[in-house]
Write an enzyme that holds these catalytic residues in place. Sequence first.
Site, mmCIF file in Angstrom:
data_model
loop_
_atom_site.group_PDB
_atom_site.id
_atom_site.type_symbol
_atom_site.label_atom_id
_atom_site.label_comp_id
_atom_site.label_asym_id
_atom_site.label_seq_id
_atom_site.Cartn_x
_atom_site.Cartn_y
_atom_site.Cartn_z
ATOM 1 N N ARG A 218 -13.268 -12.436 -7.023
ATOM 2 C CA ARG A 218 -12.398 -11.991 -7.430
ATOM 3 C C ARG A 218 -10.932 -12.295 -6.708
ATOM 4 N NH1 ARG A 218 -13.545 -6.353 -3.407
ATOM 5 N NH2 ARG A 218 -11.652 -5.305 -3.351
ATOM 6 N N ARG B 143 -16.540 3.453 15.024
ATOM 7 C CA ARG B 143 -17.163 2.246 14.207
ATOM 8 C C ARG B 143 -17.399 2.391 13.173
ATOM 9 N NH1 ARG B 143 -19.466 1.880 19.283
ATOM 10 N NH2 ARG B 143 -18.524 0.633 20.775
ATOM 11 N N HIS C 114 0.355 -11.564 -7.291
ATOM 12 C CA HIS C 114 0.771 -11.468 -5.802
ATOM 13 C C HIS C 114 1.264 -12.801 -5.220
ATOM 14 C CE1 HIS C 114 -1.877 -8.346 -7.939
ATOM 15 N NE2 HIS C 114 -1.921 -7.440 -6.494
ATOM 16 N N ASN D 113 -5.826 -10.788 -7.650
ATOM 17 C CA ASN D 113 -4.282 -11.611 -7.272
ATOM 18 C C ASN D 113 -3.254 -12.468 -8.169
ATOM 19 O OD1 ASN D 113 -5.602 -10.372 -5.040
ATOM 20 N ND2 ASN D 113 -6.331 -12.396 -4.322
ATOM 21 N N GLU E 250 -0.810 -2.914 -13.191
ATOM 22 C CA GLU E 250 -1.884 -3.697 -12.564
ATOM 23 C C GLU E 250 -2.933 -3.585 -13.864
ATOM 24 O OE1 GLU E 250 -2.097 -4.535 -9.961
ATOM 25 O OE2 GLU E 250 -0.692 -3.827 -8.362
ATOM 26 N N GLU F 295 -14.513 -11.603 -1.873
ATOM 27 C CA GLU F 295 -13.435 -12.463 -2.495
ATOM 28 C C GLU F 295 -14.174 -13.988 -1.752
ATOM 29 O OE1 GLU F 295 -9.696 -10.404 -2.498
ATOM 30 O OE2 GLU F 295 -8.270 -13.245 -2.245
ATOM 31 N N LYS G 42 -11.249 -2.995 -0.334
ATOM 32 C CA LYS G 42 -10.083 -3.175 0.288
ATOM 33 C C LYS G 42 -9.354 -2.287 0.943
ATOM 34 C CE LYS G 42 -9.581 -7.782 -1.646
ATOM 35 N NZ LYS G 42 -8.124 -8.629 -1.968
ATOM 36 N N LYS H 179 -12.481 -3.867 -13.130
ATOM 37 C CA LYS H 179 -12.470 -4.948 -11.562
ATOM 38 C C LYS H 179 -14.174 -4.163 -10.788
ATOM 39 C CE LYS H 179 -10.839 -3.676 -7.525
ATOM 40 N NZ LYS H 179 -9.355 -3.152 -6.292
ATOM 41 N N HIS I 235 5.474 -2.013 -5.257
ATOM 42 C CA HIS I 235 4.447 -3.260 -5.490
ATOM 43 C C HIS I 235 3.996 -3.260 -6.850
ATOM 44 C CE1 HIS I 235 0.474 -5.378 -4.446
ATOM 45 N NE2 HIS I 235 0.035 -4.754 -4.990
ATOM 46 N N HIS J 212 4.164 -10.546 -4.076
ATOM 47 C CA HIS J 212 4.361 -10.338 -2.282
ATOM 48 C C HIS J 212 5.682 -10.656 -1.163
ATOM 49 C CE1 HIS J 212 -0.114 -9.139 -1.441
ATOM 50 N NE2 HIS J 212 1.043 -8.170 -1.985
HETATM 51 P P1 NAD Z 1 2.307 4.768 -2.905
HETATM 52 O O1 NAD Z 1 1.133 4.940 -2.280
HETATM 53 O O2 NAD Z 1 3.038 4.417 -1.683
HETATM 54 O O3 NAD Z 1 2.920 6.086 -4.220
HETATM 55 C C1 NAD Z 1 4.386 6.093 -4.796
HETATM 56 C C2 NAD Z 1 4.372 7.389 -4.718
HETATM 57 O O4 NAD Z 1 4.476 7.988 -5.547
HETATM 58 C C3 NAD Z 1 4.464 8.069 -3.112
HETATM 59 O O5 NAD Z 1 6.013 8.291 -2.471
HETATM 60 C C4 NAD Z 1 3.467 9.048 -3.376
HETATM 61 O O6 NAD Z 1 4.075 10.783 -2.356
HETATM 62 C C5 NAD Z 1 4.369 9.844 -4.748
HETATM 63 N N1 NAD Z 1 2.966 10.407 -5.204
HETATM 64 C C6 NAD Z 1 1.514 9.769 -5.473
HETATM 65 N N2 NAD Z 1 0.561 10.442 -6.326
HETATM 66 C C7 NAD Z 1 1.665 11.607 -6.853
HETATM 67 C C8 NAD Z 1 1.098 12.363 -7.564
HETATM 68 N N3 NAD Z 1 0.988 12.525 -7.769
HETATM 69 N N4 NAD Z 1 2.338 12.866 -8.815
HETATM 70 C C9 NAD Z 1 3.906 12.879 -7.865
HETATM 71 N N5 NAD Z 1 4.167 11.803 -7.003
HETATM 72 C C10 NAD Z 1 3.504 10.937 -5.744
HETATM 73 O O7 NAD Z 1 2.149 3.230 -3.743
HETATM 74 P P2 NAD Z 1 1.010 2.703 -4.515
HETATM 75 O O8 NAD Z 1 1.674 2.270 -6.469
HETATM 76 O O9 NAD Z 1 0.082 3.951 -5.386
HETATM 77 O O10 NAD Z 1 0.194 1.644 -4.124
HETATM 78 C C11 NAD Z 1 0.733 1.110 -3.577
HETATM 79 C C12 NAD Z 1 -0.154 0.575 -2.476
HETATM 80 O O11 NAD Z 1 -1.202 -0.053 -2.875
HETATM 81 C C13 NAD Z 1 0.839 -1.019 -1.545
HETATM 82 O O12 NAD Z 1 0.383 -0.816 0.141
HETATM 83 C C14 NAD Z 1 -0.760 -1.847 -2.075
HETATM 84 O O13 NAD Z 1 -0.527 -2.683 -1.375
HETATM 85 C C15 NAD Z 1 -2.193 -0.807 -2.216
HETATM 86 N N6 NAD Z 1 -2.547 -1.620 -3.140
HETATM 87 C C16 NAD Z 1 -4.238 -2.121 -2.846
HETATM 88 C C17 NAD Z 1 -4.945 -2.479 -3.181
HETATM 89 C C18 NAD Z 1 -6.349 -2.939 -2.589
HETATM 90 O O14 NAD Z 1 -7.201 -2.768 -3.391
HETATM 91 N N7 NAD Z 1 -6.887 -2.077 -1.629
HETATM 92 C C19 NAD Z 1 -4.610 -3.303 -4.463
HETATM 93 C C20 NAD Z 1 -3.697 -2.704 -5.185
HETATM 94 C C21 NAD Z 1 -2.788 -2.182 -4.242
HETATM 95 N N1 GLY Z 2 -6.506 -6.034 -5.949
HETATM 96 C C1 GLY Z 2 -7.293 -6.972 -5.493
HETATM 97 C C2 GLY Z 2 -8.395 -6.766 -5.305
HETATM 98 O O1 GLY Z 2 -8.427 -5.544 -5.135
HETATM 99 O O2 GLY Z 2 -8.994 -7.318 -4.632
#
Ligand code: NAD
Ligand code: GLY
Length: 370
Positions: free
Chosen positions: A242, A122, A249, A246, A186, A238, A144, A228, A267, A253
């Site tokens: 907020r 939980r 997005h 997006n 971003e 949101e 998020k 942010k 992404h 998406h």
């Molecule tokens: P990711 O986590 O897949 O990382 C990208 C690649 O880089 C992976 O292969 C990873 O192993 C590698 N990597 C990470 N750090 C490294 C480093 N320092 N050196 C070498 N390689 C490294 O992708 P991302 O772009 O970081 O994140 C994308 C994800 O984030 C998506 O799922 C998206 O939906 C999510 N997201 C969430 C939010 C939120 O607010 N929660 C906002 C934006 C994106």
């Molecule tokens: N990446 C969108 C949010 O955090 O609201």
Amino acid sequence: MTRTVPVGLGARAYDVVIGQGVLDEAGQRLLPFLKNRRVAVVSDETVWGLHGERLSAVLDRSGIDVSPVIVPPGEHTKSFEGLADVIDRLLGLELDRGDLVVAFGGGVVGDLAGFAAAVYKRGIEFVQIPTTLLAQVDSSVGGKTAIDTPRGKNLVGAFHQPRLVLADLDVLATLPDREVRAGYAEIIKYGLLGDFAFFEWLEAHGREVLAKAPEALTHAVARSVEMKAEIVAEDEKEQGRRALLNLGHTFGHALEAETGYGEALLHGEAVAAGMSLAFRFSVAQGACAAQDASRARAAIASAGLPTRLADIPGSPFAAERLVRHMAQDKKAEAGKLTFILARAIGDAYVARDVPAYAVRDFLLAEGAGQ
Ligand code: NAD
Ligand code: GLY
């Protein structure tokens, strides 16, 4: 130089610490949040292979016992199966509510570990140590957390704020250039949605940011996180503003869904193309001047990011299929499409009730198939 940006969420407020070498302070910085001197570190194989030893050594020096929970890299890990695996391993470690989960990786690890922490017994506290530029400027901040389902991205999740975010710019040294560019998308987003002066600064200094020049990179990450943090503090769940985060997005998406959430389109790349499309769609809707859309596109393209459907592997995509993905997106309410559109660079707004036919016509004009 270290910058600390507070996220003002009352009892759940926390700091985002940004700078070179902040990972070396992880032990001292985590101790105040630990009832027991042990943490489960969720990371992916790539990040753990590159930086795991350093983090383990740092935590060890502070007498913190580290249990690594290593997952495969990639979006496909952000799934029910991936979640079940992480939770099972946390249970196997007999982690309890006095312990802490550390998400050490990109957005995939952050979203997955954060969601696991939100539902484990939980709710257990967690700390983000983001290792991609995208995660440092966006996903690690704001609470998020989510996994994907076959029906779409981030459809199952929770708001669960971290207790601390440590963004060490040095770990970006190993990040492939393509991932750096994806994260940069971003960063441009913040300028485009709400800060024209920052957008202009990026036009002038974007190259330095992409080359990871320390001063420019620190400023770009800190300004992004500041924006942010300010938006999240005002609208954590949101309900309103907020949603501006997006920008790009809804188109993005849909493109990720069409390309299979993988290497074909990262992404950040999807967001880049999505933002360019959103600006041109704003022009088509009569909301924005064409020269702003061209300027936004030029800034995105100059970072080597996609801006048109034709730039994306697998193009042409059928307009109808893209619209169907958008309708499944959780930002679609009662069959109406919601978009973040712009009146100008630095002035985005939420447009609800956008008719699907207008989007379809626009996509056809952009080169989508029937
Ligand atoms: P990711 O986590 O897949 O990382 C990208 C690649 O880089 C992976 O292969 C990873 O192993 C590698 N990597 C990470 N750090 C490294 C480093 N320092 N050196 C070498 N390689 C490294 O992708 P991302 O772009 O970081 O994140 C994308 C994800 O984030 C998506 O799922 C998206 O939906 C999510 N997201 C969430 C939010 C939120 O607010 N929660 C906002 C934006 C994106
Ligand atoms: N990446 C969108 C949010 O955090 O609201």
